[in-house]
Design a protein around this motif. Structure first.
Motif, PDB file in Angstrom:
ATOM      1  N   MET A 171       6.017 -13.278   3.918  1.00  0.00           N
ATOM      2  CA  MET A 171       5.766 -12.072   4.200  1.00  0.00           C
ATOM      3  C   MET A 171       3.955 -12.030   3.860  1.00  0.00           C
ATOM      4  O   MET A 171       3.460 -10.900   4.390  1.00  0.00           O
ATOM      5  CB  MET A 171       6.478 -11.044   3.305  1.00  0.00           C
ATOM      6  CG  MET A 171       7.739 -10.827   3.807  1.00  0.00           C
ATOM      7  SD  MET A 171       8.028 -10.477   5.594  1.00  0.00           S
ATOM      8  CE  MET A 171       8.523 -11.918   6.461  1.00  0.00           C
ATOM      9  N   MET A 172       3.656 -12.868   2.994  1.00  0.00           N
ATOM     10  CA  MET A 172       2.036 -12.620   2.569  1.00  0.00           C
ATOM     11  C   MET A 172       1.342 -13.259   3.877  1.00  0.00           C
ATOM     12  O   MET A 172       0.323 -12.665   4.565  1.00  0.00           O
ATOM     13  CB  MET A 172       1.837 -13.535   1.558  1.00  0.00           C
ATOM     14  CG  MET A 172       2.132 -12.877   0.279  1.00  0.00           C
ATOM     15  SD  MET A 172       1.774 -13.904  -1.149  1.00  0.00           S
ATOM     16  CE  MET A 172      -0.089 -14.193  -0.971  1.00  0.00           C
ATOM     17  N   ARG A 173       2.033 -14.316   4.727  1.00  0.00           N
ATOM     18  CA  ARG A 173       1.538 -14.570   5.898  1.00  0.00           C
ATOM     19  C   ARG A 173       1.446 -13.657   7.014  1.00  0.00           C
ATOM     20  O   ARG A 173       0.508 -13.401   7.684  1.00  0.00           O
ATOM     21  CB  ARG A 173       2.232 -16.040   6.421  1.00  0.00           C
ATOM     22  CG  ARG A 173       1.490 -17.179   7.043  1.00  0.00           C
ATOM     23  CD  ARG A 173       2.123 -18.174   7.208  1.00  0.00           C
ATOM     24  NE  ARG A 173       3.357 -17.985   7.908  1.00  0.00           N
ATOM     25  CZ  ARG A 173       4.629 -18.445   7.509  1.00  0.00           C
ATOM     26  NH1 ARG A 173       4.808 -19.394   6.461  1.00  0.00           N
ATOM     27  NH2 ARG A 173       5.627 -18.112   8.212  1.00  0.00           N
ATOM     28  N   LEU A 174       2.524 -12.910   7.117  1.00  0.00           N
ATOM     29  CA  LEU A 174       2.481 -11.846   8.019  1.00  0.00           C
ATOM     30  C   LEU A 174       1.593 -10.703   7.807  1.00  0.00           C
ATOM     31  O   LEU A 174       0.587 -10.347   8.636  1.00  0.00           O
ATOM     32  CB  LEU A 174       3.948 -11.139   8.187  1.00  0.00           C
ATOM     33  CG  LEU A 174       3.989  -9.583   8.907  1.00  0.00           C
ATOM     34  CD1 LEU A 174       4.038 -10.070  10.226  1.00  0.00           C
ATOM     35  CD2 LEU A 174       5.436  -9.267   8.495  1.00  0.00           C
ATOM     36  N   ALA A 175       1.467 -10.346   6.362  1.00  0.00           N
ATOM     37  CA  ALA A 175       0.480  -9.294   6.212  1.00  0.00           C
ATOM     38  C   ALA A 175      -0.879  -9.879   6.417  1.00  0.00           C
ATOM     39  O   ALA A 175      -1.987  -9.067   6.926  1.00  0.00           O
ATOM     40  CB  ALA A 175       0.284  -9.032   4.621  1.00  0.00           C
ATOM     41  N   GLU A 176      -1.349 -11.365   6.162  1.00  0.00           N
ATOM     42  CA  GLU A 176      -2.623 -11.589   6.435  1.00  0.00           C
ATOM     43  C   GLU A 176      -2.918 -11.865   7.889  1.00  0.00           C
ATOM     44  O   GLU A 176      -3.971 -11.426   8.504  1.00  0.00           O
ATOM     45  CB  GLU A 176      -2.868 -13.147   5.801  1.00  0.00           C
ATOM     46  CG  GLU A 176      -3.141 -13.072   4.461  1.00  0.00           C
ATOM     47  CD  GLU A 176      -2.804 -14.367   3.522  1.00  0.00           C
ATOM     48  OE1 GLU A 176      -2.780 -15.440   4.525  1.00  0.00           O
ATOM     49  OE2 GLU A 176      -2.610 -14.265   2.462  1.00  0.00           O
ATOM     50  N   ILE A 193       4.261  -3.801   3.081  1.00  0.00           N
ATOM     51  CA  ILE A 193       5.024  -5.177   3.215  1.00  0.00           C
ATOM     52  C   ILE A 193       5.128  -5.736   1.753  1.00  0.00           C
ATOM     53  O   ILE A 193       5.868  -6.430   1.349  1.00  0.00           O
ATOM     54  CB  ILE A 193       4.520  -5.991   4.441  1.00  0.00           C
ATOM     55  CG1 ILE A 193       4.830  -5.380   5.794  1.00  0.00           C
ATOM     56  CG2 ILE A 193       4.955  -7.415   4.295  1.00  0.00           C
ATOM     57  CD1 ILE A 193       3.955  -6.227   6.888  1.00  0.00           C
ATOM     58  N   LEU A 194       3.647  -5.961   1.474  1.00  0.00           N
ATOM     59  CA  LEU A 194       3.658  -6.963   0.230  1.00  0.00           C
ATOM     60  C   LEU A 194       4.213  -6.048  -0.995  1.00  0.00           C
ATOM     61  O   LEU A 194       5.038  -6.701  -1.842  1.00  0.00           O
ATOM     62  CB  LEU A 194       2.376  -6.953   0.009  1.00  0.00           C
ATOM     63  CG  LEU A 194       1.525  -7.853   0.888  1.00  0.00           C
ATOM     64  CD1 LEU A 194      -0.121  -8.026   0.576  1.00  0.00           C
ATOM     65  CD2 LEU A 194       2.281  -9.286   1.018  1.00  0.00           C
TER      66      LEU A 194
END
Lengths: 199, 199
Positions: free
Chosen positions: A41-46, B48-49
């Motif tokens: 989910m961090m990868r998605l946010a980034e 999200i985070l």
């Protein structure tokens, strides 16, 4: 959506803003976020933030780009002698996806639509004339949509480029591959007959 | 999806991981990100985070929570004398959404399903027995789904709570509101007749 903790309700609300995403689908997406690893989910946010940071418009063809030029204009193996004019980047992606074109593009970001206040000045038409006037372009393929506005825009481009002597072509109209003739609309069928070719 | 810059292709790939989101829909979502204000997309990324950081499980009822207790267990106005047992938080949200229940919950996080290796130990059943044994609970409403596994789980709960003397009830089975009798399956119709009530 009562019953969910605040942070999940927030996320559902943010997802609901997307076109075509209702509250039920947004809740399903939020549930996926909840059960996915935090690193994913961090990868998605980034990925979301990177698109906002990096994407600009190519200074030559007005395609989406991460640098001064888009990947296609940067690519030495693309034929700069042929320019395909499209309404938007979706059309460009569809043509790239087909694998049938190795030239460069020119993205108008719209079509003529007087009712919506879109005249020639609102499109990237003078930029196109300038590109073509450079002298190294042999052909301009107009790939606007087969709609009234798309056809009108194609005719205008033809007229604006007349003095340059460049060949202006239009993508073929006809029956789509895999289509069943009994379901083809009459306009398309008439065009398919009009533009018939030797076998 | 050739033709898109790298950061957009990345985002499309991340969106495609969501259940029910194909490549076309992912591209549509990415296009929305592209044309949205950066501040809106930062809010989405943070939402999200935040879900990943904040959400845990309520130590009393095993509902989703942002603190030690979920919002329902924290709420002084909820009736702690009645516990509604649900399979998952989706069922809990559906019941909350109905506005028809003011007690507390117990989320099993599954139902008995020997074929999937889910026995009583895999569910939060001993925690339920402990809660009820405290003495302040008058009634346990079993709101597992009306499936074979849901019914089996309901029967097991009834048996496990027998010694406590608490009243164990089951949500009503019958014809859904707005349903047309000619489209109701036979099992439901048989239950609707079996459980008929005086008017």
């Amino acid at each position: 959506m009562p019953g969910y903790p605040l942070s999940i309700r927030n996320l559902i609300r943010e997802f609901s803003r997307f076109p075509g995403i209702g509250e039920k689908t947004a809740a399903r997406l939020a549930a996926f976020v909840l059960r996915s690893p935090a690193t994913d989910m961090m990868r998605l946010a980034e990925a979301i933030l990177e698109v906002k940071e990096k994407i600009k418009i190519c200074s030559v063809c007005f395609n989406l780009a991460e640098r001064e030029l888009c990947e296609i204009c940067e690519n030495e193996s693309r034929d700069r002698g042929i320019i395909c004019v499209v309404e938007d980047t979706d059309s460009l992606v569809a043509i790239e996806d087909s694998g049938g074109f190795n030239g460069t593009y020119h993205v108008l970001h719209g079509v003529l639509s007087p009712a919506d206040g879109i005249g020639p000045e609102q499109l990237r038409l003078s930029d196109l004339v300038r590109r073509v006037s450079g002298g190294s372009v042999r052909e301009v393929v107009v790939a606007t949509n087969p709609s009234v506005q798309g056809e009108t825009t194609a005719l205008l481009i033809k007229r604006m480029l007349d003095h340059t002597g460049v060949v202006v072509t239009r993508i073929a109209l006809g029956v789509p591959m895999g289509g069943d003739l009994k379901y083809i609309d009459r306009m398309t069928m008439a065009k398919a007959i009009e533009f018939r070719r030797g076998v």
